[in-house]
Motif scaffolding. Structure first.
Motif, PDB file in Angstrom:
ATOM      1  N   HIS A   1       1.337   5.430  -1.989  1.00  0.00           N
ATOM      2  CA  HIS A   1       0.920   6.506  -2.901  1.00  0.00           C
ATOM      3  C   HIS A   1       2.253   7.121  -3.300  1.00  0.00           C
ATOM      4  O   HIS A   1       2.660   8.151  -2.740  1.00  0.00           O
TER       5      HIS A   1
ATOM      6  N   HIS B   1      -5.394  -0.911   5.592  1.00  0.00           N
ATOM      7  CA  HIS B   1      -5.657  -0.489   6.978  1.00  0.00           C
ATOM      8  C   HIS B   1      -6.404  -1.526   7.830  1.00  0.00           C
ATOM      9  O   HIS B   1      -5.822  -2.104   8.726  1.00  0.00           O
TER      10      HIS B   1
ATOM     11  N   HIS C   1       0.831  -1.213   0.000  1.00  0.00           N
ATOM     12  CA  HIS C   1       0.000   0.000   0.000  1.00  0.00           C
ATOM     13  C   HIS C   1       0.862   1.258   0.000  1.00  0.00           C
ATOM     14  O   HIS C   1       1.514   1.583   0.987  1.00  0.00           O
TER      15      HIS C   1
ATOM     16  N   ASP D   1       1.970   3.097   3.185  1.00  0.00           N
ATOM     17  CA  ASP D   1       1.109   4.244   2.908  1.00  0.00           C
ATOM     18  C   ASP D   1       1.988   5.360   2.329  1.00  0.00           C
ATOM     19  O   ASP D   1       3.182   5.153   2.098  1.00  0.00           O
TER      20      ASP D   1
ATOM     21  N   HIS E   1      -9.069   1.573   0.446  1.00  0.00           N
ATOM     22  CA  HIS E   1      -8.886   1.879   1.871  1.00  0.00           C
ATOM     23  C   HIS E   1     -10.125   1.417   2.623  1.00  0.00           C
ATOM     24  O   HIS E   1     -11.235   1.819   2.264  1.00  0.00           O
TER      25      HIS E   1
HETATM   26 ZN   LIG Z   1      -3.442   5.025   1.579  1.00  0.00          ZN
END
Ligand SMILES: [Zn+2]
Ligand SMILES: C[C@H]1O[C@@H](n2cnc3c(N)ncnc32)[C@H](O)[C@@H]1O
Length: 431
Positions: free
Chosen positions: A66, A252, A64, A303, A214
């Motif tokens: 970005h 998450h 996960h 993340d 998410h």
């Molecule tokens: Zn995220």
């Protein structure tokens, strides 16, 4: 061809004593031979790596990220998720352009590779720029475009159209060498209408690709969905059929009811645990020991760099191996082998890769460690060090059979130029 000689092969996290010195042959992008040290005849023309005083491990897979958000590092600290996203991150993201995304992705690829990550599962915007950077870096990834319609019909239509173009670009990129893979990425139940979620699910099924979303990151968002639908997020999406017949990577999964945990089990959903982002945003701590007891597939993610604030997956490994012991007041939960599997073979399974282990026939996505590193000594206990002590500074990285990091230096990019462009991109973003 690459021949790696006399190297300690870290291919058994459960039984560290069985890891031994071996020779490895890589042909094209595949590990074709693993034999006892000294047994491999070097084929003519092969690049030879002397593995003396070195160890080799499966490259880490971050489920996960970005990645372009490296440019956001340090811009909005010490805020809760909804305030952070709505009042700080989204207003800045409205100013993004192709150049900023390219610069951020190059920096992200460099950071991941230098800390032993060979592949990542990403959700973001400006996918064409991300593809360009990832191709330059020669990294493996699964890319999804972050679908957000905030339940607005007009916005939904533009998202559906944009998604079509993104899938076309990803398919073209995939056909080059298989390094780039596609996923669909409905952002979250609180940013997507039921129609958009179902559209994303249909596309995932049609193209046989995973869904990246998410889920249940904060109590606040769960309350929103309950008010709107009467159901908790996993129950709501399950009622829409969104988990059927596809691989879902749910990032998450911090706050789940027992019924929602049953849905995770029944639908074989892959959890991407992001302990450092959850800690930094004050979201909570996912009940990972419960998931492991229930045989739920857990993987690890960082993340983005505005909530972590780096992409060093070894830090997440250590956080995962320690935080749950503290929370449960039980030092036997989340064992070394379990957490290392999360970052390697569990992730590979979630993303339909052929990596995450060192075995003949698997992709050559490998990381070489210099054993002369204070955080890896005493060398005898190296598997433990990977979970609890290693600083993440790796020596050499091979992705898809190509050396992308050699003795700590990137072979695919000019490092100084990447730093300079990232600084410029930051100024363009904030000014
Ligand atoms: Zn995220
Ligand atoms: C793809 C979208 O996801 C947002 N994003 C980044 N981090 C998180 C997080 N922890 N939770 C929800 N959304 C996040 C990005 O800022 C972007 O808007």
């Amino acid at each position: 061809m690459i021949a790696i000689k006399n190297i300690l092969v870290l291919n058994n996290f459960e039984e560290p004593q069985k890891c031994k010195k071996s020779d490895i042959l890589i042909e094209n992008n595949i590990i074709t031979k693993i034999c006892d040290a000294g047994q491999l005849k070097t084929p003519e023309g092969a690049i030879v790596i002397d593995g003396t005083k070195k160890a080799i491990m499966p490259g880490l897979i971050n489920t996960h990220s970005h990645i372009p958000m490296t440019i956001f590092r340090g811009v909005a600290d010490d805020l809760p998720l909804m305030d952070w996203l709505g009042n700080h991150i989204w207003p800045l993201e409205a100013k993004l352009d192709e150049e900023i995304i390219y610069a951020g992705t190059m920096l992200g690829c460099m950071e991941m590779i230098k800390t032993g990550t060979v592949a990542f599962n990403d959700m973001y915007f400006f996918t064409d720029s991300i593809i360009k950077a990832v191709e330059t870096a020669n990294m493996r990834c699964t890319l999804s475009y972050g679908l957000i319609d905030l339940c607005n019909e007009e916005k939904r239509q533009t998202e559906v159209k944009a998604q079509k173009d993104v899938l076309n670009s990803l398919e073209k990129a995939h056909n080059k060498n298989g390094l780039i893979n596609a996923a669909v990425g409905p952002h979250a139940p609180y940013t997507c209408s039921a129609d958009l979620l179902q559209h994303a699910h249909e596309l995932a099924k049609e193209h046989n690709i995973p869904m990246n979303i998410h889920m249940n990151e904060t109590e606040d968002e769960i309350r929103q969905i309950k008010e709107k639908t009467g159901l908790r997020p996993f129950e709501f999406l399950n009622s829409l059929g969104v988990f059927d017949d596809i691989n879902v990577v749910a990032a998450h999964c911090v706050h789940l009811s027992d019924n929602e945990i049953n849905i995770l089990k029944e639908k074989n959903i892959y959890v991407s645990h992001n302990p450092l982002s959850n800690l930094k945003l004050g979201s909570g701590i996912a009940p990972i020991p419960t998931y492991l007891k229930d045989n739920i597939n857990v993987t690890l993610g960082t993340d983005g760099c505005a909530s972590n604030n780096n992409l060093n997956l070894f830090e997440s490994i250590k956080a995962c191996a320690t935080v749950h012991k503290g929370v449960q007041q039980d030092s036997t939960v989340v064992k070394v082998s379990e957490v290392l599997n999360m970052a390697t073979k569990n992730a590979s399974k979630a993303l339909n890769y052929n990596s995450g282990e060192i075995k003949e026939g698997m992709w050559a996505d490998l990381v070489i460690l210099d054993l002369k590193n204070p955080t890896l000594i005493p060398n005898k206990n190296i598997i433990s060090h990977l979970a609890y002590s290693f600083n993440g500074v790796v020596e050499t990285v091979i992705i898809n059979g190509k050396i992308v990091l050699e003795n700590g230096k990137m072979t695919t990019m000019d490092e100084d130029k990447v730093y300079e462009k990232a600084e410029e991109a930051y100024l363009n973003l904030v000014n």
